[in-house]
Design an enzyme around this catalytic site. Structure first.
Site, PDB file in Angstrom:
ATOM      1  N   TYR A  63      39.422   3.088 -16.799  1.00 22.35           N
ATOM      2  CA  TYR A  63      39.266   3.342 -15.368  1.00 22.35           C
ATOM      3  C   TYR A  63      38.728   4.749 -15.106  1.00 22.35           C
ATOM      4  O   TYR A  63      38.061   4.992 -14.108  1.00 22.35           O
ATOM      5  CB  TYR A  63      40.611   3.131 -14.671  1.00 22.35           C
ATOM      6  CG  TYR A  63      40.503   2.689 -13.235  1.00 22.35           C
ATOM      7  CD1 TYR A  63      39.601   1.691 -12.855  1.00 22.35           C
ATOM      8  CD2 TYR A  63      41.311   3.240 -12.263  1.00 22.35           C
ATOM      9  CE1 TYR A  63      39.515   1.271 -11.533  1.00 22.35           C
ATOM     10  CE2 TYR A  63      41.241   2.825 -10.946  1.00 22.35           C
ATOM     11  CZ  TYR A  63      40.348   1.842 -10.583  1.00 22.35           C
ATOM     12  OH  TYR A  63      40.270   1.431  -9.279  1.00 22.35           O
TER      13      TYR A  63
ATOM     14  N   LYS B 235      40.864   7.487  -7.114  1.00 20.50           N
ATOM     15  CA  LYS B 235      41.962   6.807  -6.437  1.00 20.50           C
ATOM     16  C   LYS B 235      43.136   7.754  -6.199  1.00 20.50           C
ATOM     17  O   LYS B 235      43.829   7.649  -5.176  1.00 20.50           O
ATOM     18  CB  LYS B 235      42.410   5.591  -7.247  1.00 20.50           C
ATOM     19  CG  LYS B 235      41.454   4.423  -7.198  1.00 20.50           C
ATOM     20  CD  LYS B 235      41.299   3.863  -5.793  1.00 20.50           C
ATOM     21  CE  LYS B 235      40.438   2.614  -5.763  1.00 20.50           C
ATOM     22  NZ  LYS B 235      40.194   2.128  -4.377  1.00 20.50           N
TER      23      LYS B 235
END
Length: 264
Positions: A163, A170
């Site tokens: 990720y 995020k």
């Protein structure tokens, strides 16, 4: 009509909602839009750039027709245009769904140490800063309705395989939501996030190694997890947009089968 759809008055009956992030009918935002209509809301969708036509085609799959407005969250002019449209159309905004995220390929897939700043800055702009860039101009409309901003996130409290910089974005997104909750709360505007488990969307398929998330959730989520079912996320999102969470802001609601609570 889906199981749990409205019988009588829906949970968002009469509300005016702006929903971003619909690309295909597999998008999390699409099922929020569908359920919102089934639960009595009037909605407007947005689409960006070359994806606008795709959003327009997907909108035709909703239970009722709705307008699709062009919105590139990196363009202040397009944000202002959407705000002006909603001002004339509704004069208020009961709910805003932020379901937008993007990171160049160099920022994903295990390339964390080599991603160039120009790509990282793109990921941060679109995936994190855009929450404030969108919510701030909409604040007068949201304040008129004592409205709700809801964003979709993926748990940023830990580092995930593959990720990479999207995970960092995020984390910034989640922090941005807390600061927005602090800043907009005095106007009666709530800002909350839904931290969803992995769903097999177009965005998820673009992440190299996404299967690692699928396998982990199936093995560890106490309630189990269906990567093809976004209905629980849609229901929770609409609940936060409804009047049932009138005193909740700055919250991250996990809708992940309980995965986040399990250490091993």
């Amino acid at each position: 009509m889906a199981d749990g759809a409205r019988a009588g008055k829906g949970i968002v009956e009469g509300k005016k909602l702006l929903i971003t992030g619909v690309l295909t009918d597999a998008s999390l935002a699409f099922n929020v839009a569908r359920l919102a209509q089934e639960q009595g809301a009037e909605i407007v969708l947005t689409g960006a750039g070359r994806g606008l036509r795709l959003t327009e085609r997907t909108a035709r799959k909703l239970p009722s027709a709705c307008d699709v407005l062009p919105l590139d969250v990196t363009s202040p002019d397009e944000i202002s245009s959407v705000r002006d449209d909603l001002t004339q159309r509704w004069g208020r905004l009961d709910g805003l769904l932020h379901a937008i995220g993007f990171a160049p390929a160099s920022c994903l897939g295990g390339n964390f140490l080599n991603a160039p700043w120009e790509d990282v800055s793109t990921a941060m702009h679109i995936s994190a800063y855009s929450l404030a860039a969108l919510a701030s101009p909409m604040a007068p409309l949201l304040a008129e309705a004592k409205g709700s901003v809801v964003g979709l996130t993926f748990d940023a409290s830990v580092a995930w395989p593959v990720y990479d910089w999207m995970g960092v974005a995020k984390a910034a997104f989640e922090s941005t939501a807390r600061y927005l909750a602090k800043s907009l709360g005095p106007q009666g505007i709530r800002v909350n996030l839904v931290s969803a488990g992995p769903i097999r969307t177009m965005a998820a398929k673009s992440i190299p190694g996404f299967a690692e998330f699928e396998e982990a959730w199936e093995a560890r989520a106490p309630l189990g997890w269906d990567i093809g079912d976004s209905e629980p996320v849609a229901r929770s999102t609409l609940a936060l947009m409804s009047d049932w969470f009138a005193s909740t802001t700055g919250e991250i609601l996990h809708v992940d089968g309980g995965y986040h609570a399990i250490g091993a």
